[in-house]
Design an enzyme around this catalytic site. Sequence first.
Site, PDB file in Angstrom:
ATOM      1  N   SER A  11      46.766 -75.748 -17.064  1.00  0.00           N
ATOM      2  CA  SER A  11      47.660 -77.192 -16.895  1.00  0.00           C
ATOM      3  C   SER A  11      46.829 -77.706 -15.797  1.00  0.00           C
ATOM      4  CB  SER A  11      49.135 -76.925 -16.806  1.00  0.00           C
ATOM      5  OG  SER A  11      49.625 -78.190 -16.284  1.00  0.00           O
ATOM      6  N   TYR A  17      55.233 -73.017 -11.989  1.00  0.00           N
ATOM      7  CA  TYR A  17      54.364 -73.296 -13.320  1.00  0.00           C
ATOM      8  C   TYR A  17      52.733 -73.391 -12.763  1.00  0.00           C
ATOM      9  CZ  TYR A  17      53.194 -75.970 -17.515  1.00  0.00           C
ATOM     10  OH  TYR A  17      52.640 -76.348 -18.575  1.00  0.00           O
ATOM     11  N   LYS A  71      49.890 -71.141 -14.167  1.00  0.00           N
ATOM     12  CA  LYS A  71      48.718 -71.645 -14.930  1.00  0.00           C
ATOM     13  C   LYS A  71      47.499 -71.600 -14.306  1.00  0.00           C
ATOM     14  CE  LYS A  71      51.027 -73.103 -18.535  1.00  0.00           C
ATOM     15  NZ  LYS A  71      50.608 -72.331 -19.940  1.00  0.00           N
TER      16      LYS A  71
END
Length: 306
Positions: A152, A165, A169
Amino acid sequence: MTIRYDGKVAIVTGAGQGLGRCHAIALAQRGAKVVVNDLGGSKDGTGASSEAARAVVAEIEAAGGEAIANGANVANYAEVEAMVRQAMDQWGRVDILINNAGILRDKSFTKGSLEDFQLVVDVHLMGTVNCTKAVWEIMREQAYGRIVVTTSSSGLYGNFGQSNYGAAKMGVIGLMNTLVQEGAKYNIRVNALAPTAGTRMTEGLLPEKAFELLTPETVTPAVLYLVSEDSPNRTILAAGAGSFAVSRIVETESVWLPLAEQTPEGIAAHWEQISKRDGERELTAGFEQSMKMIGEAATGLGIKLD
């Protein structure tokens, strides 16, 4: 040239809706047999239901394709192993793995809990590790495998409120970089997808008109290319709204400093030269950095390394 997957078996995690659903349906349309994996929880990872995965299987079968549903939690290795056994029992091989499953627990680092941080890492990073580990020996033995990890822009570049996150990622990129080296002689290629799509994971974060442009269907062509027979290797392919780009991690040229200047003050004094982007390049293995810096040192000291 038409890219197809006839005779290939694919596992797509988090395939009950959004990007995963789109990936699974597109693979089936091009001839792949597909394991549609989805725990069926909400976007924060709570709850579980097989309804979404079964619905995708029904769509695929209605269009003449082959698929089976699986509700494994990717963070649970025993469940992942059972999913892979299901694929092997049904079709005898696994050729493609698309690691797509994910959850969000967005909060600033100050407000976020360590429990939430751990859970996000468990699903995104360890979920990718678990699924890849479970198919790795199969792919080695059959001398063929195409694996996609989903990264991401939050990991590659950062995004407020997504430290958990983003860390996970970026972690999958480190995993990819090493698996590429270990899988090369077995014809296993590993790539990363960096998607921007209007799914339940991004709903409410973007203006409505922008959200409407970011359909999963504009991202899936990227993942289909990354799992094709003639795919690249060790590539981060960004995709969204019909646009595609390659993201790279680059390093500037090394600047060797004499012993007296190998100090924080010396680095500060030479910072402009150390950080200038002329000659920056993408390295393909960790040892390249070591050899680059050793070479600069040898030149500066007048040492012959042969």
